[in-house]
Enzyme design. Structure first.
Site, PDB file in Angstrom:
ATOM      1  N   LYS A   1     -14.620 -55.438  51.642  1.00 16.23           N
ATOM      2  CA  LYS A   1     -13.580 -56.396  52.026  1.00 16.23           C
ATOM      3  C   LYS A   1     -13.879 -57.774  51.455  1.00 16.23           C
ATOM      4  O   LYS A   1     -15.035 -58.200  51.407  1.00 16.23           O
ATOM      5  CB  LYS A   1     -13.497 -56.504  53.554  1.00 16.23           C
ATOM      6  CG  LYS A   1     -13.147 -55.220  54.266  1.00 16.23           C
ATOM      7  CD  LYS A   1     -13.085 -55.446  55.768  1.00 16.23           C
ATOM      8  CE  LYS A   1     -12.708 -54.174  56.507  1.00 16.23           C
ATOM      9  NZ  LYS A   1     -12.637 -54.394  57.966  1.00 16.23           N
TER      10      LYS A   1
ATOM     11  N   HIS B   1      -5.467 -49.952  64.063  1.00 12.65           N
ATOM     12  CA  HIS B   1      -5.586 -51.401  63.888  1.00 12.65           C
ATOM     13  C   HIS B   1      -4.835 -52.060  65.044  1.00 12.65           C
ATOM     14  O   HIS B   1      -3.609 -52.016  65.098  1.00 12.65           O
ATOM     15  CB  HIS B   1      -4.983 -51.801  62.542  1.00 12.65           C
ATOM     16  CG  HIS B   1      -5.067 -53.256  62.230  1.00 12.65           C
ATOM     17  ND1 HIS B   1      -5.386 -53.733  60.981  1.00 12.65           N
ATOM     18  CD2 HIS B   1      -4.891 -54.356  62.994  1.00 12.65           C
ATOM     19  CE1 HIS B   1      -5.380 -55.057  60.995  1.00 12.65           C
ATOM     20  NE2 HIS B   1      -5.077 -55.448  62.215  1.00 12.65           N
TER      21      HIS B   1
ATOM     22  N   HIS C   1      -3.754 -50.632  52.849  1.00 12.39           N
ATOM     23  CA  HIS C   1      -4.324 -51.687  53.693  1.00 12.39           C
ATOM     24  C   HIS C   1      -3.365 -52.861  53.906  1.00 12.39           C
ATOM     25  O   HIS C   1      -3.785 -53.936  54.340  1.00 12.39           O
ATOM     26  CB  HIS C   1      -5.646 -52.216  53.113  1.00 12.39           C
ATOM     27  CG  HIS C   1      -6.578 -51.123  52.685  1.00 12.39           C
ATOM     28  ND1 HIS C   1      -7.068 -50.178  53.561  1.00 12.39           N
ATOM     29  CD2 HIS C   1      -7.096 -50.799  51.457  1.00 12.39           C
ATOM     30  CE1 HIS C   1      -7.848 -49.335  52.899  1.00 12.39           C
ATOM     31  NE2 HIS C   1      -7.872 -49.683  51.629  1.00 12.39           N
TER      32      HIS C   1
ATOM     33  N   GLU D   1      -8.474 -59.444  65.393  1.00 17.75           N
ATOM     34  CA  GLU D   1      -8.174 -58.072  65.014  1.00 17.75           C
ATOM     35  C   GLU D   1      -9.342 -57.144  65.335  1.00 17.75           C
ATOM     36  O   GLU D   1     -10.514 -57.498  65.140  1.00 17.75           O
ATOM     37  CB  GLU D   1      -7.830 -57.994  63.525  1.00 17.75           C
ATOM     38  CG  GLU D   1      -6.650 -58.875  63.139  1.00 17.75           C
ATOM     39  CD  GLU D   1      -6.119 -58.593  61.750  1.00 17.75           C
ATOM     40  OE1 GLU D   1      -6.813 -57.903  60.978  1.00 17.75           O
ATOM     41  OE2 GLU D   1      -5.013 -59.063  61.430  1.00 17.75           O
TER      42      GLU D   1
ATOM     43  N   ARG E   1      -4.129 -68.444  62.070  1.00 15.43           N
ATOM     44  CA  ARG E   1      -2.779 -68.915  61.759  1.00 15.43           C
ATOM     45  C   ARG E   1      -1.783 -68.068  62.532  1.00 15.43           C
ATOM     46  O   ARG E   1      -2.155 -67.129  63.245  1.00 15.43           O
ATOM     47  CB  ARG E   1      -2.493 -68.768  60.263  1.00 15.43           C
ATOM     48  CG  ARG E   1      -2.786 -67.347  59.764  1.00 15.43           C
ATOM     49  CD  ARG E   1      -2.262 -67.080  58.395  1.00 15.43           C
ATOM     50  NE  ARG E   1      -2.747 -65.846  57.817  1.00 15.43           N
ATOM     51  CZ  ARG E   1      -2.284 -64.639  58.078  1.00 15.43           C
ATOM     52  NH1 ARG E   1      -1.304 -64.482  58.956  1.00 15.43           N
ATOM     53  NH2 ARG E   1      -2.779 -63.572  57.484  1.00 15.43           N
TER      54      ARG E   1
END
Length: 659
Positions: A163, A213, A240, A280, A297
């Site tokens: 990532k 997720h 993704h 997350e 954000r």
């Protein structure tokens, strides 16, 4: 204690649908609003919605929406005292937040220090570990050398994820199923991350199979008060990147919701967070959650949280930025009903999600109504620019339960039509109708696994007959009212048309009020009242069409009918078709973009399927592979070059087999 800050003029440092959405809430609060625009966005909807607008430079984002200097100058020119960054661009850039503060401007977002603590995945992971939040096995060390990363990958074992540490949205992310693939995937991820975020820092994490997720919306004021607004499920992804989001997450019971919220709030407080943010997590099949990252954000999917809580997140952001304390206590947050959002993007989902760019000939979106909300930035003469993200609109459906919301969203998407370029609408409808989604059997990989059985929409005889009738009408307009008639009665004509790889010939006989059209062995009666009202075989169809003059024959058109939205053209004046694309070994660009990498040189021998180069378009890198094996006879691309559809990239000459 923080003092209240007064501002009456807000500059929105963004574009498109999110700029329109922020302007709406700011205007409702009585604030004077300022839009900014690049040369590509001079006629954009967000420019028209603001009280005033300031030009900030050329179309490339680096010279406009990503220029801190130009945005600060726009604040000075407009008298803005506060800046809302939206999402994307500079929204998670601590240098921008800090520059706003130094210029005496209110940044509607977290402090620069909090962005630095949480906006970088490596730093956020370290903080999460310190406060005891569960994290996946991984590597977030300072040694970013290829050898160190390769060594850590061997320690973790496959499968794993690479990532980008400095950003998200699927950019700079690669899945590695075999360690032999790691070095190449790592280099590709680093290159994409550097291009997208200006940093090639990477993070490694073990891959969790069949994980979901799930993310938690948090709100924090300047007085140390932080709450969460429940969770969203964003597992419906491709490559993704999120396609469909919903709130609340299916199957998340109150105890798990409370645990997720507690971990998210604890992390936000530890980082000194202020404003709206998202924490997350990955939720494994056993119901355990693991920290992923923090988005410092507003999220693209924030409307689903607004729908089930009844809150306006942008208004709350602005109130927090003014120094107002949160009036809402955690026990006062209640989730009602269910909301699902779909992202409508300019991309051909059945052709490798190939990005689309160019003018939109016509568009039709369902109006905001009971149960449906639409967010978009489309003006009358809209255009999808190759310089920015491919998202055109968001459609949000709210229902008494999940299936009610799902059915409403299917209906809303069915009433949505974009003519002029391909969109992912048919793919979204496949997602929503799939048993995996309808039954909430979700994971971050379910779409990739299911999509192999979804066929691309193809025009049937009804579609071809209507397209032929549009051609006949255009032909009559071009040649006069008597073109369809002779002294003996109706004049029979023959049309030769094509839609993609589908070619057909049709017999056209005018009849009172319409045309009798024969395609193959099927006959249809078509009457065209308007481009949006077409009758076929006695049935009024939900259709949307536009015709363009020019080119060979009578021209070309776009037709949206029976779930197929595509271009078609008069091929009567074209030469015979050439051999199939790629058979000659010519590799041509299929999109506007910039060459990001070239993996071969003239004279190299390549095999079919071997990577040749990568093109960056709409913030993503797209790999281009060899269609055949042979020798690279000509290389028409270099790193950094801008290419347009049709440009020759590589020419491969097949080699004669040895005797």
């Amino acid at each position: 204690m923080s003092e209240r800050v007064s501002f009456d003029t807000l500059l929105v440092a963004n574009r498109g649908e999110i700029a329109c959405r922020i302007l709406r809430s700011a205007g409702a609060m009585g604030l004077r609003t300022v839009a900014v625009y690049s040369e590509a966005d001079r006629g954009a909807r967000h420019v028209a919605l603001a009280d005033t607008a300031v030009a900030i430079g050329p179309a490339p984002a680096q010279e406009s929406y990503l220029s801190i200097e130009r945005l600060l100058a726009a604040c000075t020119a407009s008298g803005a005292q506060a800046v809302h960054p939206g999402y994307g661009f500079l929204s998670e850039n601590p240098a921008f937040a800090r520059a706003c503060g130094e210029a005496g401007l209110v940044f509607v977002g977290p402090p620069a220090d909090a962005i630095e603590r949480l906006g970088n995945k490596r730093a956020a992971r370290r903080l999460a570990e310190r406060i005891g939040a569960p994290c996946l096995a991984g590597y977030d060390g300072d040694d970013q050398s290829p050898s160190a990363l390769s060594r850590e990958a061997a320690r973790l074992g496959a499968p794993l994820m690479i990532k980008a540490a400095a950003g998200g949205g699927g950019r700079g992310m690669r899945r590695v199923d075999e360690l032999s693939e790691f070095d190449a995937a790592c280099e590709a991820a680093r290159r994409e991350a550097a291009a997208a975020f200006g940093s090639g820092e990477l993070l490694l994490e073990r891959l969790v199979h069949r994980a979901r997720h799930v993310e938690v919306q948090v709100l924090a004021d300047r007085f140390g008060h932080c709450i969460h607004l429940g969770e969203r499920d964003c597992s419906t992804q491709r490559r993704h990147q999120k396609l469909i989001e919903e709130a609340p997450a299916p199957g998340v019971a109150p105890p798990l919701r409370a645990a997720l919220g507690e971990a998210a709030v604890k992390l936000a407080l530890a980082a000194g967070y202020v404003g709206a943010g998202t924490v997350e997590f990955l939720l494994d099949p056993e119901g355990r959650f693991h920290f992923l990252e923090v988005n410092t954000r507003l999220q693209v999917e924030h409307p689903v949280t607004e729908a089930v809580t009844g809150l306006d997140l942008v208004e709350l952001q602005l109130r927090i930025a003014r120094g107002e304390p949160l009036q809402l206590r955690q026990e006062e947050v209640h989730l009602q009903g269910h909301a699902i959002e779909a992202r409508l993007c300019a991309e051909d989902a059945f052709d490798g999600f190939r990005p689309q760019a160019g003018p939109i000939l016509a568009w039709r979106l369902p109006e905001d109504s009971s149960g449906v909300r639409v967010e978009h930035g489309l003006a009358d003469r809209a255009e999808v620019s190759r310089h920015y993200d491919s998202m055109i609109a968001k459609l949000i459906a709210v229902g008494r339960d999940r299936d009610d919301a799902r059915r409403r969203l299917v209906d809303a998407l069915s009433r949505t039509s974009i003519l002029g370029l391909a969109t992912n609408r048919p793919f979204l409808l496949e997602c929503l109708d799939a048993p995996e989604f309808a039954q909430a059997r979700l994971s971050t990989s379910w779409v990739d696994a299911a999509a192999v059985r979804w066929p691309a929409p193809v025009p049937g005889s009804h579609w071809q007959a209507v397209a032929t009738a549009l051609w006949a009408r255009a032909h009559a307009r071009l040649h006069g009212a008597l073109a369809d008639w002779s002294s003996t009665g109706p004049r029979t004509q023959f049309a030769s048309l094509a839609c993609g790889d589908a070619h057909w010939q049709a017999r056209v006989v005018p009849e009172s009020g319409g045309y009798r059209i024969t395609v193959g062995d099927r006959e249809h009666l078509v009457a065209i009242d308007t481009d949006d009202r077409i009758e076929i075989d006695g049935r009024i169809a939900r259709a949307h069409a536009r015709w363009q003059r020019g080119g060979p024959g009578a021209g070309s058109g776009w037709l949206d009918l029976d779930g197929v939205c595509a271009a078609f053209a008069d091929t009567s004046a074209l030469p015979p078709r050439r051999t199939a694309a790629g058979a000659s070994g010519e590799v041509r660009a299929t999109m506007h973009g910039q060459v990001a990498a070239v993996s071969v040189a003239a004279g190299d021998r390549v095999g079919a399927g071997q990577p040749l180069l990568a093109i960056e378009a709409m913030k993503m890198q797209h790999r281009v592979d060899a269609p055949i094996g042979g020798r690279v006879a000509e290389l028409g691309a270099r790193v950094g070059a801008q290419v347009a559809p049709g440009a020759l990239l590589v020419r491969i000459e097949p080699e004669e087999p040895s005797a």
